[in-house]
Scaffold this active site. Structure first.
Site: not given
Length: 184
Positions: A23, A46, A48, A62, A72, A119, A132, A168
């Site tokens: 499968r 959370q 994302n 970031h 993360k 990151h 994330y 950025d």
């Protein structure tokens, strides 16, 4: 899951342990007990998704400051990325060092990013999506960043970026040396 600690202490490459048959395969991609066994206490609060239509899209570098720092768990769900982290823990023997890992939808490989790391990533294919799981909610006012091409860090991106947000591009250089002031 198969946990491989990287040369940046606390950061892990995580591969799924596939149970395959006719499968296809089944694999676990999250288990609080398995993460805790490797010293990772990360209750996701959370989730994302980043969708990137064009190859060469760079997002980063970031981070969020305490008390809203994030850990993360990053996975490429479509396409491919070169995922990069930078250790900003001043007490760490790898302070200021970076690590890059290719994550693809086909590999199901993930990268665990500890708190106090910057990151970012660059897309290696058109139509690339990244998911994330994050340990803290986004907190406006606590977001900071480092310049993606800061020579003091020396990240070796595999391709030249073609799309970078103005925000950025404006991140400061690492020479500030104090994470609490990065981007202030």
């Amino acid at each position: 899951m198969i946990f491989t600690e990287t040369e940046l202490p606390g950061a892990f490459i995580i591969d799924v342990d596939r149970m395959a048959d006719d499968r296809g395969f089944f694999a676990r991609s999250w288990c609080a007990d398995e993460f805790a066994a490797h010293g990772i206490l990360m209750p996701p609060v959370q989730a994302n998704v980043s969708s990137n239509p064009r190859r060469g899209t760079l997002r980063g570098m970031h981070l969020q400051l305490a008390p809203h720092e994030e850990t993360k768990l990053v996975r490429c769900t479509r396409g491919a990325i070169y995922d990069v982290i930078v250790d900003l823990r001043e007490e760490s023997p790898t302070y200021g060092q970076w690590l890059g890992v290719e994550l693809t939808a086909d590999s199901f490989r993930m990268l665990f990013v500890p708190g106090r790391f910057a990151h970012g990533f660059i897309t290696l294919q058109d139509n690339t999506d990244v998911g994330y799981q994050v340990s803290a909610k986004y907190a406006p006012g606590f977001e900071r960043g480092l310049r993606w091409n800061d020579p003091a860090i020396g990240i070796q991106w595999p391709i030249a970026p073609t799309i970078i947000s103005e925000k950025d591009q404006q991140h400061p250089d690492f020479r500030l040396r104090v994470p609490e002031t990065i981007g202030s």
